[in-house]
Design an enzyme around this catalytic site. Structure first.
Site, PDB file in Angstrom:
ATOM      1  N   ASP A 121     -14.388 -12.664 -35.194  1.00 26.70           N
ATOM      2  CA  ASP A 121     -14.521 -11.546 -34.260  1.00 26.70           C
ATOM      3  C   ASP A 121     -15.856 -11.648 -33.529  1.00 26.70           C
ATOM      4  O   ASP A 121     -16.912 -11.604 -34.152  1.00 26.70           O
ATOM      5  CB  ASP A 121     -14.428 -10.228 -35.057  1.00 26.70           C
ATOM      6  N   ASP A 159       9.012 -20.116 -32.828  1.00 26.10           N
ATOM      7  CA  ASP A 159       9.249 -19.171 -33.912  1.00 26.10           C
ATOM      8  C   ASP A 159      10.746 -18.985 -34.172  1.00 26.10           C
ATOM      9  O   ASP A 159      11.510 -18.779 -33.227  1.00 26.10           O
ATOM     10  CB  ASP A 159       8.608 -17.833 -33.516  1.00 26.10           C
ATOM     11  N   ASP A 162     -10.843 -12.702 -32.148  1.00 28.37           N
ATOM     12  CA  ASP A 162     -10.507 -12.790 -30.726  1.00 28.37           C
ATOM     13  C   ASP A 162     -10.735 -14.219 -30.207  1.00 28.37           C
ATOM     14  O   ASP A 162     -11.181 -15.101 -30.940  1.00 28.37           O
ATOM     15  CB  ASP A 162     -11.334 -11.781 -29.926  1.00 28.37           C
ATOM     16  N   ASP A 215     -15.285  -5.423 -33.049  1.00 29.89           N
ATOM     17  CA  ASP A 215     -14.253  -4.377 -33.158  1.00 29.89           C
ATOM     18  C   ASP A 215     -13.372  -4.551 -34.387  1.00 29.89           C
ATOM     19  O   ASP A 215     -12.410  -3.813 -34.594  1.00 29.89           O
ATOM     20  CB  ASP A 215     -13.392  -4.317 -31.886  1.00 29.89           C
ATOM     21  N   HIS A 259       0.611 -18.552 -42.070  1.00 25.17           N
ATOM     22  CA  HIS A 259       0.383 -17.101 -41.923  1.00 25.17           C
ATOM     23  C   HIS A 259       1.458 -16.261 -42.609  1.00 25.17           C
ATOM     24  O   HIS A 259       1.269 -15.061 -42.803  1.00 25.17           O
ATOM     25  CB  HIS A 259       0.316 -16.742 -40.437  1.00 25.17           C
ATOM     26  N   ASP A 260       2.578 -16.876 -42.959  1.00 27.48           N
ATOM     27  CA  ASP A 260       3.676 -16.145 -43.616  1.00 27.48           C
ATOM     28  C   ASP A 260       3.767 -16.429 -45.107  1.00 27.48           C
ATOM     29  O   ASP A 260       4.667 -15.926 -45.781  1.00 27.48           O
ATOM     30  CB  ASP A 260       5.023 -16.537 -42.991  1.00 27.48           C
ATOM     31  N   ASP A 285       2.287 -20.575 -29.614  1.00 25.47           N
ATOM     32  CA  ASP A 285       3.464 -20.068 -30.311  1.00 25.47           C
ATOM     33  C   ASP A 285       4.472 -19.581 -29.272  1.00 25.47           C
ATOM     34  O   ASP A 285       4.114 -18.824 -28.370  1.00 25.47           O
ATOM     35  CB  ASP A 285       3.058 -18.895 -31.215  1.00 25.47           C
ATOM     36  N   GLU A 303      10.225 -23.823 -35.925  1.00 35.73           N
ATOM     37  CA  GLU A 303      10.292 -23.150 -37.226  1.00 35.73           C
ATOM     38  C   GLU A 303      11.751 -22.800 -37.488  1.00 35.73           C
ATOM     39  O   GLU A 303      12.372 -22.084 -36.698  1.00 35.73           O
ATOM     40  CB  GLU A 303       9.438 -21.874 -37.205  1.00 35.73           C
TER      41      GLU A 303
END
Length: 561
Positions: A22, A200, A30, A26, A330-331, A99, A257
């Protein structure tokens, strides 16, 4: 004949931007934060970055619900920031894979806003609408995130299909206009300089005509339905068209994927002669520690199952298509917690798993934090979790079903997606150096011991070991192109295999247990060692390569003939 290609020889690093770095305090990672860390990734040896979605999104499913495919999410920055990221990467000879999420959009996308207005709206058929059946949903399919895969919409008195969240309506790929819109958008990004796409759940885009009920012998309210949308009837036709219209026009990397895909289908998807995709992400090895009731039903991994699965893909795609190599993303939970030992053997077991994976045939994907041995997390309360899949499951099982909360939390600790999404641990300062603000998801409390600053400075760290692994891949074609052969298939603790290419051989021996175990090279395996290529414990010499004792989570790679 070996077809060489840059994307076969690359190592990919997956960035989940919300949790990476970051830059403005915030609490959300990013694009400028990614730019700040490019040299860290270049130093690691990364060739390609796969960026999880940064498009405009209401964030119902952390950016996988896209409301504008050609805009950047405000929290992540601006299109100018993104263009700067691409330029900075290309200056460092790194490529960017975006993605592509086109099985579904967000319900806030302008197409869907139009689609729901009336049955004769020009955008109506961009999505899958059906009338109810006997006062109920059009069929009994279950959403991947629990509950019905259908959502009623009062405006037109019909239901729309959503295989994921109800804010993620499925796009209707039967509609040629929709397909052309998608191809146009893909070309727009490629013309901006993107180097490829990770697609995806892309094998869900072709549904069986008629959308029939799934078999339901137990009389459940909702059931899978996967046999009616996984690798559906027109899927190869859609890919051939996409390839012809878009992919073949650019020198890019493509990976689909594909939950539920098998080796035979994957051969079709990745065979260059068929002109579809280059690789697939398959999940067979990710389901081996799930019981009969799916992901949350925990069972210990039997290493022989892992061998059988990995070997099927290694031999099945050899000389035909290409494998994607990964043990987390990430999953998925953190690989050192899942397949290694994240306590006393965290460092050696993370190195062992890296060795096992990077010596296989295929393109390796490193998920952010894997290279420093980040681990799963155990938050005290369900309130600390943010992932829609976790929250829906907890509500269904505990709040509505009366299940024991402690037992359900145990499943979340082991398998929850937020394990992979805790902020990246940069250093030992507040919030692990991820942000000066309040992080969107709590930081794993072990960041004082596990962080990148410490790993970069320590010559014996997982990070430095990964640098070695990646460097070896760049200097030894056998690691990329060699043929795989499993040895000792029935051993419950040792995973060993050979690779062969142009007169050279590798012997890879890994111990998946915390016990000392004896390794003996079978007599029928022809191999003569010349050197130790890499190992996660000191190895005195090469004399004993045919029989030796492996320490806990030890990995050795011998090069020879």
């Amino acid at each position: 004949m070996t077809h060489k290609a840059w994307w076969k020889e690359s190592v990919v690093y997956q960035i989940y931007p919300r949790s990476f770095n970051d830059s403005n305090g915030d609490g959300v990672g990013d694009i400028k934060g990614i730019i700040e860390k490019l040299d860290y990734l270049k130093n690691l040896g990364i060739d390609v970055i796969w960026l999880s979605p940064v498009y405009q999104s209401p964030n119902d499913d952390n950016g996988y619900d896209i409301s504008d495919y050609q805009a950047i999410m405000d929290e992540f920055g601006t299109m100018e920031d993104w263009e700067e990221l691409l330029a900075q990467m290309h200056q460092r000879d790194m490529k960017l894979i975006m993605d592509l999420v086109v099985n579904h959009s967000s319900d806030e996308h302008k197409w869907f806003q139009e689609s729901r207005k009336s049955k004769d709206n020009p955008y109506r058929d961009y999505y899958i609408w059906r009338p109810g059946k006997d006062g109920k949903e059009p069929n009994n399919w279950e959403s991947t995130f629990s509950g019905s895969a259908w959502q009623y919409d009062e405006t037109t008195d019909e239901y729309f299909l959503h295989l994921f969240s109800k804010k993620q309506p499925d796009l209707n790929w039967e509609n040629p206009k929709l397909r052309q819109e998608v191809y146009k958008m893909m070309k727009w990004w490629l013309d901006k300089g993107v180097d490829g796409f990770r697609m995806d759940v892309i094998n869900f885009i072709s549904k069986v005509p008629g959308l029939p009920d799934a078999p339901n012998p137990e009389g459940k309210k909702y059931v899978g339905g996967g046999q009616y949308f996984i690798d559906g009837p027109r899927i190869h036709e859609f890919f051939a068209e996409m390839n012809q219209e878009v992919l073949s026009q650019y020198d890019i990397m493509t990976v689909g994927e594909m939950p539920g895909v098998n080796v035979e289908e994957a051969k079709k998807y990745t065979n260059p002669e068929r002109k579809e995709l280059q690789m697939v992400f398959q999940f067979e090895h990710m389901d081996l520690d799930s019981g009969a009731n799916g992901k949350w039903d925990l069972k210990p991994l039997d290493l022989r199952d892992l061998k059988e699965s990995i070997s099927r893909w290694q031999t099945g795609l050899h000389g035909v298509g290409w494998n994607s190599l990964y043990l987390n993303n990430h999953d998925q939970p953190r690989m050192v917690s899942r397949f290694g030992n994240d306590k006393e053997y965290r460092v050696v077991s993370a190195k062992m798993l890296g060795t096992f994976l990077h010596m296989l045939q295929g393109t390796p994907y490193v998920y952010q934090g894997e290279e420093i041995g980040m681990t799963n997390v155990q938050f005290d309360s369900i309130e600390d979790y943010k992932d829609i899949e976790i929250l829906n499951m907890y509500k269904e099982k505990v709040v509505e079903g009366g299940a024991d909360p402690a037992k359900v939390m145990e499943s979340i600790y082991v398998k929850g997606r937020d394990n992979a999404r805790t902020p990246f641990q940069w250093d030992s300062s507040d919030n692990a150096g991820f942000t000066t603000g309040e992080p969107w998801l709590k930081v794993n409390p072990n960041f004082k011991e596990v962080n990148a600053e410490q790993a970069v400075l320590d010559e014996d760290s997982i990070y430095q070991y990964y640098r070695q692994l990646i460097q070896l891949r760049k200097t030894h074609p056998i690691i990329v192109y060699g043929e795989y052969q499993l040895i000792l298939p029935e051993d419950k603790q040792i995973y060993a295999y050979t690779r062969s290419f142009e007169g050279e051989k590798l012997l890879v021996v890994t111990n998946f247990s915390e016990e000392q175990v004896s390794f003996e090279l079978p007599n029928d395996v022809a191999f003569d060692a010349k050197e130790v290529l890499i190992s996660n414990y000191p190895v005195s010499g090469i004399d004993d390569f045919r029989a030796f004792t492996l320490k806990p989570y030890e990995a050795r790679v011998y090069k020879g003939v």
